[in-house]
Write a protein that holds these residues in place. Structure first.
Motif, short mmCIF file in Angstrom:
data_model
loop_
_atom_site.label_atom_id
_atom_site.label_comp_id
_atom_site.label_asym_id
_atom_site.label_seq_id
_atom_site.Cartn_x
_atom_site.Cartn_y
_atom_site.Cartn_z
N ALA A 125 0.85 -1.19 0.00
CA ALA A 125 0.00 0.00 0.00
C ALA A 125 0.88 1.24 0.00
O ALA A 125 2.06 1.18 0.38
CB ALA A 125 -0.92 0.01 1.22
N ASP A 126 0.32 2.37 -0.43
CA ASP A 126 1.04 3.64 -0.42
C ASP A 126 1.27 4.12 1.01
O ASP A 126 0.50 3.78 1.93
CB ASP A 126 0.25 4.71 -1.18
CG ASP A 126 0.06 4.39 -2.65
OD1 ASP A 126 0.69 3.44 -3.14
OD2 ASP A 126 -0.73 5.11 -3.31
N GLU A 130 3.14 12.60 5.77
CA GLU A 130 4.33 13.36 6.11
C GLU A 130 4.80 13.08 7.53
O GLU A 130 5.98 13.23 7.83
CB GLU A 130 4.08 14.86 5.91
CG GLU A 130 3.89 15.24 4.45
CD GLU A 130 3.84 16.73 4.24
OE1 GLU A 130 4.15 17.49 5.19
OE2 GLU A 130 3.50 17.15 3.12
N VAL A 131 3.88 12.71 8.39
CA VAL A 131 4.23 12.22 9.72
C VAL A 131 3.73 10.79 9.78
O VAL A 131 2.59 10.53 10.17
CB VAL A 131 3.63 13.08 10.85
CG1 VAL A 131 4.06 12.54 12.21
CG2 VAL A 131 4.04 14.54 10.71
N CYS A 132 4.58 9.87 9.36
CA CYS A 132 4.20 8.46 9.27
C CYS A 132 4.47 7.77 10.61
O CYS A 132 5.36 8.18 11.37
CB CYS A 132 4.99 7.78 8.16
SG CYS A 132 4.42 6.13 7.73
N LEU A 222 11.99 7.07 6.48
CA LEU A 222 12.01 7.24 5.03
C LEU A 222 10.64 7.65 4.50
O LEU A 222 10.55 8.56 3.67
CB LEU A 222 12.45 5.94 4.37
CG LEU A 222 12.45 5.95 2.84
CD1 LEU A 222 13.53 6.89 2.31
CD2 LEU A 222 12.63 4.55 2.28
N ALA A 223 9.59 6.98 4.95
CA ALA A 223 8.25 7.30 4.46
C ALA A 223 7.90 8.76 4.74
O ALA A 223 7.37 9.46 3.87
CB ALA A 223 7.22 6.37 5.12
N PRO A 232 5.89 10.21 -2.21
CA PRO A 232 5.80 9.18 -1.18
C PRO A 232 6.07 7.78 -1.70
O PRO A 232 6.00 7.51 -2.90
CB PRO A 232 4.35 9.31 -0.70
CG PRO A 232 3.61 9.91 -1.85
CD PRO A 232 4.60 10.85 -2.50
N LEU A 233 6.37 6.91 -0.76
CA LEU A 233 6.49 5.49 -1.08
C LEU A 233 5.16 4.97 -1.60
O LEU A 233 4.09 5.35 -1.12
CB LEU A 233 6.90 4.70 0.16
CG LEU A 233 8.34 4.91 0.64
CD1 LEU A 233 8.52 4.32 2.04
CD2 LEU A 233 9.34 4.31 -0.33
N ARG A 234 5.24 4.04 -2.58
CA ARG A 234 4.04 3.52 -3.24
C ARG A 234 3.97 2.00 -3.11
O ARG A 234 4.98 1.33 -2.90
CB ARG A 234 4.06 3.88 -4.73
CG ARG A 234 4.14 5.36 -5.04
CD ARG A 234 2.88 6.08 -4.66
NE ARG A 234 2.90 7.49 -5.08
CZ ARG A 234 1.96 8.36 -4.75
NH1 ARG A 234 0.94 7.99 -4.00
NH2 ARG A 234 2.04 9.63 -5.15
#
Length: 277
Positions: A125-126, A130-132, A222-223, A232-234
């Motif tokens: 999932a994506d 920004e604050v993961c 990283l995310a 963003p990561l996908r």
């Protein structure tokens, strides 16, 4: 595609960014290491270093290469001490950087390779936050694999600062993924233990806790960083979460294998001159 940080995102890259990108690209093309590029920038100018990295990433994509994920570098205190840096960084992974498990690296592929063992995450999932959070990384991860990252530096003698390695796509080279996917359910990645051998002799070891406290912490960093930068990561991305132990120089004829009992093993060899696949 990662967005270019200031100052490059406001127009054409500044001359120092182009000069550094050209030097690193030429070193990769000719297999001749270049001088450090940090002298072109103010000390600690990480954003300009990322602009260099992303200029060469953009050139690579324009030339037909395909991004398959991201790598996190400088997560292990041992590796930070080896290189004299104090914070992580990231770079892009390309499809042509992947080496089959058990395969061989051609003798003329890299300049000054070193090997480190890692946990790889493959996303289902994506991760656009920004604050993961760690919980969000856990939910987004489809499975984990053992991995070997074969790092390389276009800078002569690995005489690098943080600016140099960031500009050089986080000193990326190649990567190898293990073949058996393992869900993260009930897997304590902090407690994972890793042993890496070269030609059957132990050369590096560590635990999940040696990677920013946990590979999940590294992936969360990283995310958040990539989402903040607008890319963003996908789902489908491979994330190399960072070294679990010290990196080890590789020479033609070497065979490296990393074992992480809960994830399995991963192996790669280095061809000798005249013995390339």
């Amino acid at each position: 595609m990662l967005s270019l940080p200031d100052p490059a995102r406001r127009g054409d890259p500044v001359p120092a960014v182009v000069q550094a990108a050209d030097a690193l690209a030429e070193a990769a093309r000719t297999l001749t290491p270049c001088a450090p590029v940090r002298a072109l920038f103010d000390e600690g100018d990480i954003e300009s270093a990322y602009a260099v990295q992303q200029l060469n990433v953009r050139r690579a994509v324009d030339g037909g290469r395909r991004i398959t994920g991201r790598k996190i570098g400088l997560t292990s205190p041992a590796v930070q001490r080896q290189l004299g840096v104090d914070q992580p960084d990231f770079g892009a992974l390309f499809a042509d950087m992947a080496v089959p498990e058990g395969g061989q690296v051609p003798a003329d592929r890299l300049l000054q390779p070193k090997v480190e063992a890692e946990v790889a995450l493959v996303l289902g999932a994506d991760l656009p936050y920004e604050v993961c959070t760690v919980a969000e990384v856990l939910r987004a991860t489809e499975f984990a694999l053992p991995a070997l990252e074969i790092v390389d530096s276009r800078v002569a003698f690995w005489e690098i600062s943080l600016v140099d390695t960031v500009a050089d796509n986080a000193s990326s080279g190649l990567y190898v993924l293990g073949g058996t996917p393992v869900p993260l359910t009930r897997l304590d990645v902090r407690a994972l233990t890793m042993t890496m051998t070269c030609n059957g002799e132990p050369v590096s070891g560590g635990t999940g806790a040696d990677c920013l406290g946990s590979p999940l912490n590294a992936a969360t960093w990283l995310a958040s960083e990539l989402a903040t930068r607008g890319d963003p990561l996908r789902a489908g991305d491979v994330v190399l979460t960072g070294a679990l132990g010290p990196m080890v120089p590789a020479a033609p004829g070497d065979v490296f294998e990393a074992r992480i009992p809960e994830l399995g093993s991963v192996r790669v060899g280095f061809a000798t001159e005249g013995n390339n696949p």
